[in-house]
Design a protein around this motif. Structure first.
Motif, PDB file in Angstrom:
ATOM      1  N   GLU A   1       0.836  -1.012  -0.620  1.00  0.00           N
ATOM      2  CA  GLU A   1       0.052   0.085  -0.109  1.00  0.00           C
ATOM      3  C   GLU A   1       1.125   1.157   0.173  1.00  0.00           C
ATOM      4  O   GLU A   1       0.407   1.714  -0.669  1.00  0.00           O
ATOM      5  N   ILE A   2       1.976   0.858   0.868  1.00  0.00           N
ATOM      6  CA  ILE A   2       2.667   2.331   0.796  1.00  0.00           C
ATOM      7  C   ILE A   2       3.255   2.447  -0.767  1.00  0.00           C
ATOM      8  O   ILE A   2       3.761   3.804  -1.124  1.00  0.00           O
ATOM      9  N   LYS A   3       3.736   1.418  -1.391  1.00  0.00           N
ATOM     10  CA  LYS A   3       4.311   1.626  -2.563  1.00  0.00           C
ATOM     11  C   LYS A   3       3.313   1.902  -4.035  1.00  0.00           C
ATOM     12  O   LYS A   3       3.790   2.744  -4.777  1.00  0.00           O
ATOM     13  N   ILE A   4       2.198   1.558  -3.593  1.00  0.00           N
ATOM     14  CA  ILE A   4       1.539   2.288  -4.451  1.00  0.00           C
ATOM     15  C   ILE A   4       0.931   3.790  -3.986  1.00  0.00           C
ATOM     16  O   ILE A   4       0.620   4.898  -5.391  1.00  0.00           O
TER      17      ILE A   4
ATOM     18  N   GLN B   1       1.010   6.464  -6.916  1.00  0.00           N
ATOM     19  CA  GLN B   1       0.291   7.579  -6.913  1.00  0.00           C
ATOM     20  C   GLN B   1       0.556   9.453  -6.890  1.00  0.00           C
ATOM     21  O   GLN B   1       0.477  10.179  -7.713  1.00  0.00           O
ATOM     22  N   LEU B   2       1.582   9.399  -5.771  1.00  0.00           N
ATOM     23  CA  LEU B   2       2.272  10.817  -5.669  1.00  0.00           C
ATOM     24  C   LEU B   2       3.771  10.691  -6.300  1.00  0.00           C
ATOM     25  O   LEU B   2       3.206  12.200  -6.796  1.00  0.00           O
ATOM     26  N   ARG B   3       4.042  10.372  -6.620  1.00  0.00           N
ATOM     27  CA  ARG B   3       4.671  10.788  -7.728  1.00  0.00           C
ATOM     28  C   ARG B   3       4.180  10.663  -9.013  1.00  0.00           C
ATOM     29  O   ARG B   3       5.105  12.216  -9.507  1.00  0.00           O
ATOM     30  N   ALA B   4       3.351  10.459  -9.613  1.00  0.00           N
ATOM     31  CA  ALA B   4       2.420  10.837 -10.767  1.00  0.00           C
ATOM     32  C   ALA B   4       1.536  11.869 -10.734  1.00  0.00           C
ATOM     33  O   ALA B   4       1.461  13.645 -11.396  1.00  0.00           O
ATOM     34  N   CYS B   5       1.179  12.019  -9.778  1.00  0.00           N
ATOM     35  CA  CYS B   5       0.116  14.151  -9.217  1.00  0.00           C
ATOM     36  C   CYS B   5       1.604  14.642  -9.158  1.00  0.00           C
ATOM     37  O   CYS B   5       1.648  15.975  -9.647  1.00  0.00           O
TER      38      CYS B   5
END
Length: 104
Positions: A52-55, A59-63
């Motif tokens: 879950e942390i990796k996901i 998502q944060l990197r893409a944002c």
């Protein structure tokens, strides 16, 4: 290794509730199979929390990439969610906290 009632009743110990009593009023010992299943459960939950942390990181990197200079405003909720999850013991998974001192 035998479990004592103090270890079993200790919060964050292997088992959350106290050991059940047998007919003589003594605490029952858990079978090796039950201990193994308990350990597997905690390991599985920890691995799920790590994924879950990796996901959330992905998502944060893409944002960040998508929003550019506005990432501080647009990604705030995701960033705070990741921060809270990362700063919980075991990333929010049940069981005793894992630490490097255990393996030294």
């Amino acid at each position: 290794r035998k479990l004592t009632p103090a270890l079993a009743a200790k919060p964050g110990g292997m088992f959350e509730e106290p050991l059940p009593k047998n007919k003589a009023g003594q605490p029952q010992e858990h079978t090796p199979y039950e201990i193994h299943r308990s350990n597997e459960y905690f390991q599985r939950e920890y691995l799920v929390a790590v994924q879950e942390i990796k996901i959330l990181q992905q998502q944060l990197r893409a944002c960040f990439r998508k929003n550019g200079v506005n990432h501080l405003e647009d990604c705030k909720e995701l960033r705070e969610q990741l921060w809270e999850k990362m700063h919980q013991p075991n990333y929010g998974a049940p069981g005793a906290p894992r630490s490097s001192s255990k393996y030294m």
